[in-house]
Design a protein around this motif. Structure first.
Motif, PDB file in Angstrom:
ATOM      1  N   THR A  24       0.859  -1.165   0.000  1.00 23.43           N
ATOM      2  CA  THR A  24       0.000   0.000   0.000  1.00 23.43           C
ATOM      3  C   THR A  24       0.906   1.229   0.000  1.00 23.43           C
ATOM      4  OG1 THR A  24      -1.855   1.104   1.081  1.00 23.43           O
ATOM      5  CG2 THR A  24      -0.303  -0.009   2.518  1.00 23.43           C
ATOM      6  N   TYR A  25       0.656   2.099  -0.944  1.00 24.50           N
ATOM      7  CA  TYR A  25       1.489   3.279  -1.161  1.00 24.50           C
ATOM      8  C   TYR A  25       0.827   4.530  -0.597  1.00 24.50           C
ATOM      9  CZ  TYR A  25       4.577   1.081  -4.629  1.00 24.50           C
ATOM     10  OH  TYR A  25       5.503   0.303  -5.266  1.00 24.50           O
ATOM     11  N   ARG A  26       1.672   5.435  -0.159  1.00 22.61           N
ATOM     12  CA  ARG A  26       1.257   6.776   0.223  1.00 22.61           C
ATOM     13  C   ARG A  26       2.231   7.742  -0.450  1.00 22.61           C
ATOM     14  NH1 ARG A  26       1.114   3.496   4.563  1.00 22.61           N
ATOM     15  NH2 ARG A  26       3.250   3.957   5.142  1.00 22.61           N
ATOM     16  N   ALA A  27       1.696   8.729  -1.136  1.00 19.78           N
ATOM     17  CA  ALA A  27       2.513   9.832  -1.634  1.00 19.78           C
ATOM     18  C   ALA A  27       2.298  10.972  -0.639  1.00 19.78           C
ATOM     19  CB  ALA A  27       2.092  10.245  -3.032  1.00 19.78           C
ATOM     20  N   VAL A  28       3.397  11.435  -0.034  1.00 23.71           N
ATOM     21  CA  VAL A  28       3.342  12.414   1.051  1.00 23.71           C
ATOM     22  C   VAL A  28       4.047  13.690   0.603  1.00 23.71           C
ATOM     23  CG1 VAL A  28       3.964  12.808   3.474  1.00 23.71           C
ATOM     24  CG2 VAL A  28       3.403  10.493   2.696  1.00 23.71           C
ATOM     25  N   ASN A  29       3.414  14.847   0.878  1.00 23.46           N
ATOM     26  CA  ASN A  29       4.056  16.107   0.498  1.00 23.46           C
ATOM     27  C   ASN A  29       4.968  16.624   1.607  1.00 23.46           C
ATOM     28  OD1 ASN A  29       2.426  17.473   2.393  1.00 23.46           O
ATOM     29  ND2 ASN A  29       1.003  18.255   0.851  1.00 23.46           N
ATOM     30  N   GLN A  30       5.575  17.769   1.362  1.00 22.19           N
ATOM     31  CA  GLN A  30       6.558  18.342   2.286  1.00 22.19           C
ATOM     32  C   GLN A  30       5.942  18.747   3.624  1.00 22.19           C
ATOM     33  OE1 GLN A  30       5.392  19.796  -0.470  1.00 22.19           O
ATOM     34  NE2 GLN A  30       4.704  21.843   0.127  1.00 22.19           N
ATOM     35  N   LYS A  31       4.642  18.842   3.695  1.00 26.50           N
ATOM     36  CA  LYS A  31       3.962  19.183   4.952  1.00 26.50           C
ATOM     37  C   LYS A  31       3.580  17.928   5.739  1.00 26.50           C
ATOM     38  CE  LYS A  31       1.809  23.174   2.753  1.00 26.50           C
ATOM     39  NZ  LYS A  31       0.521  23.697   2.268  1.00 26.50           N
ATOM     40  N   GLY A  32       3.901  16.752   5.181  1.00 25.90           N
ATOM     41  CA  GLY A  32       3.524  15.508   5.830  1.00 25.90           C
ATOM     42  C   GLY A  32       2.105  15.074   5.512  1.00 25.90           C
ATOM     43  N   GLU A  33       1.468  15.746   4.565  1.00 26.27           N
ATOM     44  CA  GLU A  33       0.099  15.407   4.173  1.00 26.27           C
ATOM     45  C   GLU A  33       0.111  14.304   3.122  1.00 26.27           C
ATOM     46  OE1 GLU A  33      -1.735  19.922   4.521  1.00 26.27           O
ATOM     47  OE2 GLU A  33      -0.759  19.306   2.653  1.00 26.27           O
ATOM     48  N   VAL A  34      -0.753  13.321   3.283  1.00 24.93           N
ATOM     49  CA  VAL A  34      -0.879  12.257   2.294  1.00 24.93           C
ATOM     50  C   VAL A  34      -1.735  12.800   1.149  1.00 24.93           C
ATOM     51  CG1 VAL A  34      -1.700   9.921   1.844  1.00 24.93           C
ATOM     52  CG2 VAL A  34      -0.650  10.473   4.057  1.00 24.93           C
ATOM     53  N   VAL A  35      -1.162  12.814  -0.067  1.00 25.50           N
ATOM     54  CA  VAL A  35      -1.874  13.363  -1.218  1.00 25.50           C
ATOM     55  C   VAL A  35      -2.501  12.277  -2.082  1.00 25.50           C
ATOM     56  CG1 VAL A  35      -0.471  15.462  -1.235  1.00 25.50           C
ATOM     57  CG2 VAL A  35       0.203  13.515  -2.673  1.00 25.50           C
ATOM     58  N   MET A  36      -1.981  11.049  -2.005  1.00 22.44           N
ATOM     59  CA  MET A  36      -2.530   9.951  -2.797  1.00 22.44           C
ATOM     60  C   MET A  36      -2.218   8.641  -2.106  1.00 22.44           C
ATOM     61  SD  MET A  36      -1.934   8.975  -6.822  1.00 22.44           S
ATOM     62  CE  MET A  36      -3.118  10.205  -7.404  1.00 22.44           C
ATOM     63  N   THR A  37      -3.129   7.683  -2.240  1.00 21.77           N
ATOM     64  CA  THR A  37      -2.903   6.321  -1.764  1.00 21.77           C
ATOM     65  C   THR A  37      -3.305   5.351  -2.857  1.00 21.77           C
ATOM     66  OG1 THR A  37      -5.119   6.151  -0.782  1.00 21.77           O
ATOM     67  CG2 THR A  37      -3.325   6.910   0.671  1.00 21.77           C
ATOM     68  N   PHE A  38      -2.681   4.181  -2.854  1.00 22.26           N
ATOM     69  CA  PHE A  38      -3.051   3.104  -3.772  1.00 22.26           C
ATOM     70  C   PHE A  38      -2.361   1.827  -3.339  1.00 22.26           C
ATOM     71  CE2 PHE A  38       0.516   5.391  -5.663  1.00 22.26           C
ATOM     72  CZ  PHE A  38       1.403   4.393  -6.038  1.00 22.26           C
ATOM     73  N   LYS A  39      -2.811   0.720  -3.894  1.00 22.14           N
ATOM     74  CA  LYS A  39      -2.165  -0.572  -3.686  1.00 22.14           C
ATOM     75  C   LYS A  39      -1.586  -1.025  -5.010  1.00 22.14           C
ATOM     76  CE  LYS A  39      -5.098  -2.301   0.013  1.00 22.14           C
ATOM     77  NZ  LYS A  39      -6.052  -3.352   0.411  1.00 22.14           N
ATOM     78  N   SER A  40      -0.487  -1.744  -4.937  1.00 24.90           N
ATOM     79  CA  SER A  40       0.135  -2.287  -6.136  1.00 24.90           C
ATOM     80  C   SER A  40       0.772  -3.628  -5.794  1.00 24.90           C
ATOM     81  CB  SER A  40       1.198  -1.311  -6.661  1.00 24.90           C
ATOM     82  OG  SER A  40       1.634  -1.696  -7.932  1.00 24.90           O
ATOM     83  N   SER A  41       0.753  -4.530  -6.761  1.00 29.45           N
ATOM     84  CA  SER A  41       1.315  -5.873  -6.553  1.00 29.45           C
ATOM     85  C   SER A  41       2.376  -6.171  -7.596  1.00 29.45           C
ATOM     86  CB  SER A  41       0.218  -6.931  -6.638  1.00 29.45           C
ATOM     87  OG  SER A  41      -0.714  -6.757  -5.594  1.00 29.45           O
ATOM     88  N   PHE A  42       3.385  -6.926  -7.141  1.00 26.36           N
ATOM     89  CA  PHE A  42       4.521  -7.282  -7.988  1.00 26.36           C
ATOM     90  C   PHE A  42       4.883  -8.739  -7.792  1.00 26.36           C
ATOM     91  CE2 PHE A  42       4.866  -2.899  -6.680  1.00 26.36           C
ATOM     92  CZ  PHE A  42       5.190  -2.229  -7.852  1.00 26.36           C
ATOM     93  N   MET A  43       5.310  -9.382  -8.856  1.00 23.14           N
ATOM     94  CA  MET A  43       5.921 -10.706  -8.767  1.00 23.14           C
ATOM     95  C   MET A  43       7.423 -10.471  -8.661  1.00 23.14           C
ATOM     96  SD  MET A  43       5.447 -13.949 -11.293  1.00 23.14           S
ATOM     97  CE  MET A  43       3.684 -13.863 -11.024  1.00 23.14           C
ATOM     98  N   VAL A  44       8.053 -11.098  -7.665  1.00 22.33           N
ATOM     99  CA  VAL A  44       9.452 -10.813  -7.345  1.00 22.33           C
ATOM    100  C   VAL A  44      10.229 -12.124  -7.247  1.00 22.33           C
ATOM    101  CG1 VAL A  44      10.996  -9.699  -5.671  1.00 22.33           C
ATOM    102  CG2 VAL A  44       8.671  -8.825  -5.992  1.00 22.33           C
ATOM    103  N   ARG A  45      11.456 -12.111  -7.787  1.00 22.48           N
ATOM    104  CA  ARG A  45      12.315 -13.306  -7.672  1.00 22.48           C
ATOM    105  C   ARG A  45      12.677 -13.562  -6.225  1.00 22.48           C
ATOM    106  NH1 ARG A  45      17.248 -12.811 -11.638  1.00 22.48           N
ATOM    107  NH2 ARG A  45      17.228 -10.734 -10.752  1.00 22.48           N
ATOM    108  N   ARG A  46      12.789 -14.846  -5.916  1.00 21.30           N
ATOM    109  CA  ARG A  46      13.220 -15.251  -4.585  1.00 21.30           C
ATOM    110  C   ARG A  46      14.727 -15.470  -4.583  1.00 21.30           C
ATOM    111  NH1 ARG A  46       8.833 -19.196  -1.952  1.00 21.30           N
ATOM    112  NH2 ARG A  46      10.093 -18.613  -0.156  1.00 21.30           N
ATOM    113  N   ARG A  47      15.319 -15.385  -3.423  1.00 24.35           N
ATOM    114  CA  ARG A  47      16.762 -15.568  -3.267  1.00 24.35           C
ATOM    115  C   ARG A  47      17.172 -16.942  -3.804  1.00 24.35           C
ATOM    116  NH1 ARG A  47      17.182 -13.251   1.072  1.00 24.35           N
ATOM    117  NH2 ARG A  47      18.441 -11.484   0.495  1.00 24.35           N
ATOM    118  N   ASN A  48      18.344 -16.998  -4.389  1.00 23.03           N
ATOM    119  CA  ASN A  48      18.914 -18.228  -4.952  1.00 23.03           C
ATOM    120  C   ASN A  48      18.118 -18.781  -6.122  1.00 23.03           C
ATOM    121  OD1 ASN A  48      21.016 -18.183  -3.059  1.00 23.03           O
ATOM    122  ND2 ASN A  48      19.711 -19.180  -1.568  1.00 23.03           N
ATOM    123  N   SER A  49      17.269 -17.953  -6.723  1.00 27.19           N
ATOM    124  CA  SER A  49      16.558 -18.413  -7.919  1.00 27.19           C
ATOM    125  C   SER A  49      17.390 -18.067  -9.137  1.00 27.19           C
ATOM    126  CB  SER A  49      15.180 -17.766  -8.004  1.00 27.19           C
ATOM    127  OG  SER A  49      15.296 -16.375  -8.198  1.00 27.19           O
TER     128      SER A  49
END
Length: 165
Positions: free
Chosen positions: A137-162
């Motif tokens: 879950t992502y948060r884009a935060v501005n210089q005032k500490g305000e959250v300006v956008m949120t979203f979820k994203s998924s990734f397929m990722v290599r495992r160690r020793n693969s």
């Protein structure tokens, strides 16, 4: 300053590789910041065809509730995704699986500095032992500490020793 006594040649330091196992649920990855400029808005509009007065026409934008031009929502999302890759945790991504629950919470103004934060909310293995899936879950935060956008994203990722993803 210290020197490397074993050799006069400089040491070469690279970003360490990160694997599926290197994040645990609850970990938060924080990316570097970037200040949004007029050039970002104009370039984004040209690249995407998203040529809307709210983003490009100062006189029109002054008449809106924001009182000035604001950044494109998809630009903000893309900037957050892009900046988080600078952390090195996405070097072993095999595939980006998509986005969910995108919410624009506040306008992003020219001059705002955005910094992404991504919290791992799910890590699960796949049928292939050489890869796993992260959902963040992502948060884009501005210089005032305000959250300006949120979203979820998924990734397929290599495992160690693969060796085959």
């Amino acid at each position: 300053m210290t020197t490397n006594p074993a050799s006069l040649a400089p040491r070469i330091l690279e970003q360490p590789e990160r694997w599926w196992e290197d994040l645990a649920v609850g970990d938060v990855v924080r990316g570097p910041g970037m200040t949004v400029t007029d050039a970002h808005l104009v370039t984004w509009a040209g690249l995407t065809g998203d040529i809307v007065s709210l983003h490009l026409d100062e006189e029109y934008a002054a008449t809106t509730q924001f009182g000035q031009r604001i950044a494109h929502g998809p630009f903000t999302l893309s900037l957050a995704l892009g900046l988080i890759t600078q952390t090195g945790y996405f070097v072993n991504v095999v595939a980006w699986l998509g986005l969910d629950e995108v919410r624009a919470l506040r306008p992003v103004l020219i001059g705002d500095t955005l910094r992404p934060e991504a919290e791992l909310i799910e890590a699960r293995p796949t049928k292939k032992e050489v890869q796993g899936i992260w959902t963040l879950t992502y948060r884009a935060v501005n210089q005032k500490g305000e959250v300006v956008m949120t979203f979820k994203s998924s990734f397929m990722v290599r495992r160690r020793n693969s060796t085959d993803a």
